[in-house]
Write a protein that holds these residues in place. Sequence first.
Motif, PDB file in Angstrom:
ATOM      1  N   TYR A 318       0.864  -1.188   0.000  1.00  0.00           N
ATOM      2  CA  TYR A 318       0.000   0.000   0.000  1.00  0.00           C
ATOM      3  C   TYR A 318       0.889   1.222   0.000  1.00  0.00           C
ATOM      4  O   TYR A 318       1.803   1.329   0.813  1.00  0.00           O
ATOM      5  CB  TYR A 318      -0.880  -0.010   1.253  1.00  0.00           C
ATOM      6  N   TYR A 331      -3.496   0.171  -3.346  1.00  0.00           N
ATOM      7  CA  TYR A 331      -3.317  -1.088  -2.641  1.00  0.00           C
ATOM      8  C   TYR A 331      -3.346  -2.193  -3.674  1.00  0.00           C
ATOM      9  O   TYR A 331      -4.286  -2.279  -4.472  1.00  0.00           O
ATOM     10  CB  TYR A 331      -4.445  -1.262  -1.630  1.00  0.00           C
ATOM     11  N   ARG A 342      -5.740  -8.234  -6.659  1.00  0.00           N
ATOM     12  CA  ARG A 342      -6.747  -7.222  -6.313  1.00  0.00           C
ATOM     13  C   ARG A 342      -6.050  -5.886  -6.326  1.00  0.00           C
ATOM     14  O   ARG A 342      -4.943  -5.746  -5.840  1.00  0.00           O
ATOM     15  CB  ARG A 342      -7.310  -7.524  -4.910  1.00  0.00           C
ATOM     16  N   LYS A 344      -6.839  -1.824  -5.332  1.00  0.00           N
ATOM     17  CA  LYS A 344      -7.834  -0.903  -4.776  1.00  0.00           C
ATOM     18  C   LYS A 344      -7.247   0.493  -4.831  1.00  0.00           C
ATOM     19  O   LYS A 344      -6.097   0.701  -4.457  1.00  0.00           O
ATOM     20  CB  LYS A 344      -8.153  -1.299  -3.333  1.00  0.00           C
ATOM     21  N   ARG A 346      -7.939   4.250  -3.514  1.00  0.00           N
ATOM     22  CA  ARG A 346      -8.752   5.072  -2.630  1.00  0.00           C
ATOM     23  C   ARG A 346      -8.430   6.519  -2.961  1.00  0.00           C
ATOM     24  O   ARG A 346      -7.315   6.955  -2.789  1.00  0.00           O
ATOM     25  CB  ARG A 346      -8.431   4.744  -1.171  1.00  0.00           C
TER      26      ARG A 346
ATOM     27  N   MET B  58      -9.835   1.106   3.102  1.00  0.00           N
ATOM     28  CA  MET B  58     -10.509  -0.099   3.568  1.00  0.00           C
ATOM     29  C   MET B  58     -10.916  -0.855   2.323  1.00  0.00           C
ATOM     30  O   MET B  58     -11.712  -0.359   1.528  1.00  0.00           O
ATOM     31  CB  MET B  58     -11.730   0.267   4.387  1.00  0.00           C
ATOM     32  N   GLY B  60     -11.815  -4.768   0.369  1.00  0.00           N
ATOM     33  CA  GLY B  60     -12.176  -6.162   0.536  1.00  0.00           C
ATOM     34  C   GLY B  60     -11.478  -6.968  -0.537  1.00  0.00           C
ATOM     35  O   GLY B  60     -11.420  -6.561  -1.689  1.00  0.00           O
ATOM     36  N   VAL B  72      -9.389  -5.471   4.511  1.00  0.00           N
ATOM     37  CA  VAL B  72      -8.084  -4.919   4.894  1.00  0.00           C
ATOM     38  C   VAL B  72      -8.265  -3.442   5.211  1.00  0.00           C
ATOM     39  O   VAL B  72      -8.757  -2.682   4.377  1.00  0.00           O
ATOM     40  CB  VAL B  72      -7.080  -5.073   3.731  1.00  0.00           C
ATOM     41  N   HIS B  74      -6.244  -0.027   6.276  1.00  0.00           N
ATOM     42  CA  HIS B  74      -4.956   0.632   6.489  1.00  0.00           C
ATOM     43  C   HIS B  74      -5.190   1.828   7.376  1.00  0.00           C
ATOM     44  O   HIS B  74      -5.955   2.720   7.032  1.00  0.00           O
ATOM     45  CB  HIS B  74      -4.363   1.075   5.155  1.00  0.00           C
ATOM     46  N   LYS B  87      -6.383  -6.682   9.385  1.00  0.00           N
ATOM     47  CA  LYS B  87      -7.161  -7.483   8.443  1.00  0.00           C
ATOM     48  C   LYS B  87      -8.178  -8.324   9.202  1.00  0.00           C
ATOM     49  O   LYS B  87      -7.930  -8.768  10.310  1.00  0.00           O
ATOM     50  CB  LYS B  87      -6.223  -8.417   7.664  1.00  0.00           C
TER      51      LYS B  87
END
Lengths: 384, 164, 395
Positions: A318, A331, A342, A344, A346, B58, B60, B72, B74, B87
């Motif tokens: 991350y 992430y 995966r 992600k 943000r 956050m 999934g 997860v 952070h 987690k």
Amino acid sequence: MSLAGYEVEVQRDGGLTTEEMTLNMGPQHPSTHGVLRFIVKADGEVMRTAIPDIGYLHRSIEKISEKVGYHGFMPYTDRVDYVSAMQCNQGWGMVCERIAGIQVPRRGEFCRVIACELGRIASHLLAVGAMVQDIGAYTPFLHALREREKINDLLEELCGARLTFNYMRIGGVAWDLPAGYPEKVTTFLDKFDPFIDEYNDLISYNKLYVERLVNVGVVSKEEAINYNLVGPNLRACGFKYDVRRDEPYSIYAELEFDVPVGTGEMGTLGDCFDRYMVRIQEMSESGKIVRQCLNMMPPGPVLAKVARKLKPPVGDAYIRVEGARGDMGWYVVSDGSEFPYRTKIRTGSFAAMSIVDKVSRGLMIADLIALIASFDVVAPEVDR
Amino acid sequence: MTPVEVYHKIKERFGEAIESFNEKALDPSIVVKPDAIVEICRFLKEDPALAFDCLSNMSGVDYLKENKIQVVSHLYSYPHRHKIVVKVDVPRENPIMPSVEGVWKAANWQEREIYDLLGVVFTGHPDLRRLLMPEDWVGHPLRKDFVEPEEYHGISTRRESLLK
Amino acid sequence: MQEFIDRLIANGAFAGMPVEVVYALMMLLFGLVVVFGFFLPIAGVTSWLERRVWARIQSRIGPNRVGPQGFLQWLADGIKLLLKEDIVPDAADRPLFLFAPYFVVWGIVATFVVIPFSSNLIIADMNVGILYLTAVTALVVVGVLMAGWASNNKWALIGGIRSAAQIISYEIPAGLALLPVVLLTGTLSTQGIIRAQGWAPWGWFAFHNPFTFVAAFMFYVAALAEGNRTPFDIPEAESELVAGFCTEYSGFRYLLFFMAEWGNLYVIGAVATTLFFGGWQVPLWTDSVVLLNISQFTVFFLKSYLWVLISMWVRATLPRVRVDQLMILCWKYLVPIGFVNLIGTAIWMVIWPHGNRVVQYGMVLLAVAVLVQFFRRVRFHLRRARPELYYSPAI
């Protein structure tokens, strides 16, 4: 079609029935922030709530990353926030380099920072310009776009594209600076610094403009941190935090620049005017950073040698990178194959949209426009 | 504080709620039981030495092979400038876990997105409904075994492949 | 105009026709001349000029393809909008919806009856000219409310209501700004007001005393607000309400709303010139009536068009005020100032019944000083920002 939020409150007092008016500030709207929808419940001009309804620009970019692989995902990152695409490129590059343990050559880092800071100036110009246009002044928007065109020309010379750059690669940048580029950038920056003064004279301290923005949408520091507001939105609440300064990545630790903070000079600390002024001041800081980088650039390669089929070890990583709209968290989970398991992303606008409902209680409908513009929300960031 | 120190502080208070601690990873992470997540998060936020006041991310992650969905989080602390990863594993058939929205308001929309895209139900969330997908969408798109429906409101989703 | 027709009848021009029929035909003729010969071209040319002036202020060019310097752009837009499909929303209130634009246009075109273009060119020099003007512009409110309501669109309704509140509120400061001039001349007729002024700046009512100076600008601000122009263009705030009360309109009805707005710009300029800036007054430089009238018309037109250009400049520069700030401005600031002006002018007239020459010259000098300071600031800003300047008006 979402019917949530359409329940209407009916009041009866003394034989006169009043209802709240439910308005739909729909996905298509002349406010230049993309496809965002608000269900506004208003009592005349004063709003009770403004419920955001997002998802109109959801392109499932995160799921696409699982199909295209690490290298192939780089063009998609431009589209996450197409107004400031360079920082998104850097975010993806950095998270892949972290998880795969790749070191970017020093000249590559400098090229990245120059591109990112020019992109930040361009993004703030658009943000500030769109904000004044929403308030009703048509001219400063076009002046800001005129300067943004010059930056677009510079970036087009660098990487061939004007909006979605795809300039960076995992391990560095795709191409080195072209010949004569530092002189062109310096010429632009020399013309750009007095432009900010002209802009401030034109609109920033104009009484009508200031009256529209002060004391509107005040966000306190604790609220901002609780809702995870980042970037200029957080700094406008008086909190001096910038990922480039406090968790430095790339070569930002070696550069000298100031972090502008909202001061509540015209109204309350944390109102729309502070958010606007922080962006104006950040533009000059980015100019300083670009100048320092151009002076400090070492020779060398710009791209590290990375395998065609990048297979990072199993694990997750991350990182946070300071985008124009605040820090973006990237992430990635790797399962050892060449496709991410995966991803992600943000983004800063996501949190800003989530706080709109709370902050907009009691504002007028015209203030809602100013509020969304001051949070600098772009729809692709919110929906990805 | 380093992540190891954070881990020890949590362990001395909530020893039995911690399932594992991955120290060697790039971002050291603590795996926590779902029932204890709210108290642990509140402790992480309110303890003065830890002061994790920012829920930075956050997400999934759907682990199809291990039959679990991992949420997860952070966390980052602005006063102390340290971070930790927490987690939570929930079973795939019945993914229910408590919501940390009462601790960080930032979790409100993050949890709605995880519910929308992965199907994790967060108990105690004030307004758990779909965020990105339309209200009447069926299925959770980010799951690994998600199959796109044939049509949506009469619009067909089948298109011929451009690669032929 | 009536004397002109009476003289023609006396000279036997319309033998055999009853007087009423002659009057009716002449009224129709003048109405057509005003609407098609003056109002439409003025509105159209103003729209073209506004786009060019805006564009130069915004560092771009503006329409320059259709005709020389894009001059025929307004014709092209007019023809395009005429040929567009006339959409009436299904759930809209059909008669109100169809009728609303016409009220707005009537409100504006009917003011042309009392605008004095020169000493002989006025359609009807009514002795209640100013009162008629104020009354007839209030028809616009009816049209706007009808448009907002009949569109069956909540946003149009909000725009219509905002606009109605705005226009009605700003009638008061506009009326209060007119009253000092009426006090000074003792007549409501527009020709009478102009005849009471001189041709030179110190003869104009704007510089007659400090109260009328303030009243001149107050009238301009209130008239801008009545005309829904920025900074008061909340009813058509593009970024909030798409197009406000005229959202649902398309084709020719949409054009009518905008023609009314551009025509109103000219009416604002004409009325401000009439009341405060000398109207068509020129020194008597020739005995020929025709030449004199032509020069008077030119002077009047130029003076009123200057105000139109200033309106365009203001629109390009200033942001929009919010609805509550608009109302506060009107009721808490402009109305008290209007009353102060009125009473101040009355007291002035008691003290100096024939005006005070010294003060008049002083006011003119003050205005010249303000202009000089303005140009000095422009030079300062040009030196500081060092923008790229293009001096040629035609790019």
